[in-house]
Design a protein around this motif. Structure first.
Motif: not given
Length: 198
Positions: A145-158
């Motif tokens: 998850v931390e390796a994802l780009p910021p927008v994708q990471r935020a979407r995944r966390r949501s």
């Protein structure tokens, strides 16, 4: 043979990815899980469950929300609950057993929960294998998850938060009220004289 050193983080991530790609559990076996409800007598019973540590759990939209513990019961097996492991910690409590039965406890906790999920295994070897596998799966997924780009990471966390909320709202299927499937604890294990039981 003595166990070797734990695999480096990159090796653990590779094992995690391989299991996820193949759709197979990282670990499965029988554990006892403490019910989350309350019986008429005000106690929470221990339930025997077939448990799978899966590397990938999907939310209702089909998004990957990370590794999870799934616990099943009955024939045919029926899913009783899912515990998402992203952001969870595992601990080995120093808990006394009032029935003088040797049990090897571990707890899974998350800051978003009001309580913890309590488990025990009939052997220390099995308990330690579960603890290690859960920690490695959670760490490997966190790295992904931390390796994802910021927008994708935020979407995944949501997505993970929404899925965790949905699983919590649905309950875990182990409420004790009216539940008559309490399993007796396993027989006591022989403890070598002079050895301290956990």
């Amino acid at each position: 043979a003595p166990a070797g050193p734990p695999p480096p983080a990159s090796a653990a991530r590779s094992l995690f990815r391989a299991a996820a790609d193949e759709g197979r559990p990282l670990l499965e076996g029988v554990l006892y899980k403490k019910g989350t409800g309350s019986s008429l007598l005000g106690r929470r019973n221990w339930k025997k469950r077939d448990v799978k540590l899966v590397p990938r759990s999907l939310d209702k939209f089909g998004d990957d929300v990370g590794p999870a513990l799934e616990y099943w019961q009955g024939r045919p097996a029926r899913l009783h609950g899912t515990v998402l492991l992203d952001g969870c910690t595992v601990s080995i409590p120093q808990r006394k057993d009032l029935h003088h039965v040797t049990r090897f406890f571990f707890d899974v906790e998350h800051r978003a929960w009001a309580g913890r999920r309590e488990f025990y295994s009939p052997s220390v070897i099995e308990r330690d294998a579960w603890v290690k596998a859960i920690e490695e799966a959670a760490a490997a997924y966190a790295g992904t998850v931390e390796a994802l780009p910021p927008v994708q990471r935020a979407r995944r966390r949501s997505s993970i938060k929404d899925a965790r909320d949905a699983f919590e709202a649905a309950g875990d299927g182990d409420a004790d009220a009216g539940d008559d499937d309490e399993s007796p604890p396993p027989p006591p294990e022989a403890t070598p004289e002079g050895a301290a039981a956990e």
